[in-house]
Design a protein around this motif. Structure first.
Motif, short mmCIF file in Angstrom:
data_model
loop_
_atom_site.label_atom_id
_atom_site.label_comp_id
_atom_site.label_asym_id
_atom_site.label_seq_id
_atom_site.Cartn_x
_atom_site.Cartn_y
_atom_site.Cartn_z
N GLU A 155 0.81 -1.22 0.00
CA GLU A 155 0.00 0.00 0.00
C GLU A 155 0.85 1.27 0.00
OE1 GLU A 155 -0.29 -1.50 4.36
OE2 GLU A 155 0.39 -2.25 2.44
N LEU A 156 2.14 1.16 0.24
CA LEU A 156 3.02 2.33 0.23
C LEU A 156 3.30 2.77 -1.20
CD1 LEU A 156 5.68 1.36 2.93
CD2 LEU A 156 3.85 3.05 3.14
N THR A 157 3.21 4.07 -1.43
CA THR A 157 3.54 4.63 -2.73
C THR A 157 5.04 4.99 -2.75
OG1 THR A 157 3.14 6.93 -2.09
CG2 THR A 157 1.23 5.66 -2.87
N ALA A 158 5.54 5.31 -3.93
CA ALA A 158 6.93 5.76 -4.04
C ALA A 158 7.12 7.04 -3.24
CB ALA A 158 7.30 5.98 -5.51
N GLY A 159 6.12 7.92 -3.25
CA GLY A 159 6.18 9.16 -2.47
C GLY A 159 6.23 8.88 -0.97
N ASP A 160 5.46 7.88 -0.52
CA ASP A 160 5.47 7.50 0.90
C ASP A 160 6.86 7.03 1.31
OD1 ASP A 160 2.71 7.96 1.05
OD2 ASP A 160 2.21 5.84 0.75
N ILE A 161 7.48 6.23 0.47
CA ILE A 161 8.81 5.69 0.80
C ILE A 161 9.85 6.81 0.79
CG2 ILE A 161 10.65 4.14 0.00
CD1 ILE A 161 8.36 2.20 -0.83
N ASP A 162 9.74 7.71 -0.17
CA ASP A 162 10.65 8.86 -0.18
C ASP A 162 10.47 9.69 1.09
OD1 ASP A 162 12.57 10.66 -1.51
OD2 ASP A 162 10.86 12.04 -1.55
N ALA A 163 9.21 9.90 1.50
CA ALA A 163 8.92 10.65 2.72
C ALA A 163 9.51 9.95 3.94
CB ALA A 163 7.41 10.84 2.88
N LEU A 164 9.47 8.63 3.96
CA LEU A 164 10.06 7.88 5.07
C LEU A 164 11.57 8.12 5.18
CD1 LEU A 164 8.17 4.49 4.84
CD2 LEU A 164 8.25 6.01 6.83
N HIS A 165 12.23 8.21 4.03
CA HIS A 165 13.68 8.48 4.05
C HIS A 165 13.96 9.86 4.65
CE1 HIS A 165 15.12 4.86 2.12
NE2 HIS A 165 14.13 4.95 1.25
N HIS A 166 13.08 10.82 4.40
CA HIS A 166 13.24 12.14 5.02
C HIS A 166 12.91 12.06 6.51
CE1 HIS A 166 13.95 14.64 1.51
NE2 HIS A 166 13.09 13.89 0.86
N TYR A 167 11.86 11.32 6.83
CA TYR A 167 11.41 11.18 8.22
C TYR A 167 12.51 10.60 9.11
CZ TYR A 167 8.37 9.58 12.06
OH TYR A 167 7.78 9.34 13.29
N VAL A 168 13.25 9.61 8.60
CA VAL A 168 14.29 8.99 9.43
C VAL A 168 15.45 9.94 9.70
CG1 VAL A 168 14.38 6.47 9.50
CG2 VAL A 168 14.77 7.59 7.39
N LYS A 169 15.58 11.00 8.93
CA LYS A 169 16.64 11.98 9.18
C LYS A 169 16.32 12.87 10.37
CE LYS A 169 18.07 12.12 4.36
NZ LYS A 169 18.09 12.93 3.14
N VAL A 170 15.04 12.89 10.78
CA VAL A 170 14.64 13.66 11.97
C VAL A 170 15.07 12.84 13.19
CG1 VAL A 170 12.67 14.58 13.26
CG2 VAL A 170 12.67 14.67 10.75
N PRO A 171 15.73 13.45 14.17
CA PRO A 171 16.14 12.68 15.36
C PRO A 171 14.94 11.94 15.99
CG PRO A 171 17.10 14.88 15.40
CD PRO A 171 16.13 14.86 14.25
N ALA A 172 15.19 10.71 16.40
CA ALA A 172 14.12 9.84 16.92
C ALA A 172 13.36 10.49 18.08
CB ALA A 172 14.69 8.49 17.34
N THR A 173 14.05 11.18 18.96
CA THR A 173 13.34 11.80 20.09
C THR A 173 12.37 12.86 19.60
OG1 THR A 173 15.25 13.25 20.38
CG2 THR A 173 15.09 11.36 21.85
N MET A 174 12.74 13.59 18.58
CA MET A 174 11.84 14.61 18.04
C MET A 174 10.67 13.95 17.31
SD MET A 174 12.65 17.82 15.56
CE MET A 174 13.73 18.58 16.76
N ARG A 175 10.94 12.85 16.60
CA ARG A 175 9.86 12.14 15.89
C ARG A 175 8.79 11.71 16.87
NH1 ARG A 175 14.07 8.69 12.85
NH2 ARG A 175 13.28 7.03 14.19
N ARG A 176 9.20 11.23 18.03
CA ARG A 176 8.23 10.75 19.02
C ARG A 176 7.37 11.89 19.55
NH1 ARG A 176 12.76 8.42 21.23
NH2 ARG A 176 13.29 6.56 20.13
N LEU A 177 7.90 13.09 19.59
CA LEU A 177 7.14 14.24 20.10
C LEU A 177 6.01 14.66 19.18
CD1 LEU A 177 10.00 16.55 21.38
CD2 LEU A 177 8.43 15.19 22.75
N PHE A 178 6.18 14.54 17.87
CA PHE A 178 5.18 15.04 16.94
C PHE A 178 3.81 14.43 17.17
CE2 PHE A 178 8.82 16.06 13.94
CZ PHE A 178 8.78 17.41 14.23
N GLY A 179 3.72 13.11 17.27
CA GLY A 179 2.43 12.46 17.46
C GLY A 179 1.79 12.83 18.77
#
Length: 163
Positions: A110-134
């Motif tokens: 179900e993942l699109t090419a855009g979703d996968i590209d976005a994931l590569h950007h998402y992983v560049k965000v520090p994990a502690t900050m990623r957890r804060l967003f949600g």
């Protein structure tokens, strides 16, 4: 070995140009006073006197963020990939483990090419900050303020905050 000029503020050095190294790269710095006098920090501001103006902080969010959302019905306070029930953090873990784009497509068609590209950007965000967003999803106004502040801070000298 490159020579890049900068200004010292406490234990932070603001460089006149990007060093061209990846974030997190360890370096050895040898300091030598420059011939010109040090730049002064203005009272009440964060710009050194004579520094080039920083970019405005009201820039739009990067397009890759459009691939993520928070849906309380699927996972309270967790970021998911839009149009799916997939947790962004679970997928980020797969990317960090070295899974290829083909692996991700095989595991989650179900993942699109855009979703996968976005994931590569998402992983560049520090994990502690990623957890804060949600966690802040119910507080959209506060999140907007937080993101504006993060954009402002990106333009300040970088400090390694760790995880």
């Amino acid at each position: 070995m490159a020579t890049i000029h900068g200004v010292v503020y406490g234990n932070t050095i603001e460089l006149s140009e990007a060093p061209g190294l990846p974030d997190g790269q360890r370096v050895v710095v040898q300091l030598q006073p420059a011939e010109e006098p040090p730049a002064e920090r203005p009272k009440g501001g964060d710009e050194p006197v004579g520094a080039a103006p920083r970019q405005p902080v009201d820039e739009p969010p990067p397009e890759w963020l459009e691939h993520f959302t928070v849906d309380e019905a699927i996972a309270p306070a967790k970021i998911i990939v839009k149009g799916t029930r997939l947790l962004a953090e679970d997928l980020a873990r797969l990317v960090e483990e070295g899974r290829s784009d083909d692996d991700l497509r095989r595991l989650h068609p179900e993942l699109t090419a855009g979703d996968i590209d976005a994931l590569h950007h998402y992983v560049k965000v520090p994990a502690t900050m990623r957890r804060l967003f949600g966690a802040w999803a119910d507080e959209a106004e506060e999140l907007d303020k937080f993101l504006a502040e993060m954009r402002r801070l990106r333009r300040l000298p970088f400090r390694d905050l760790g995880e």
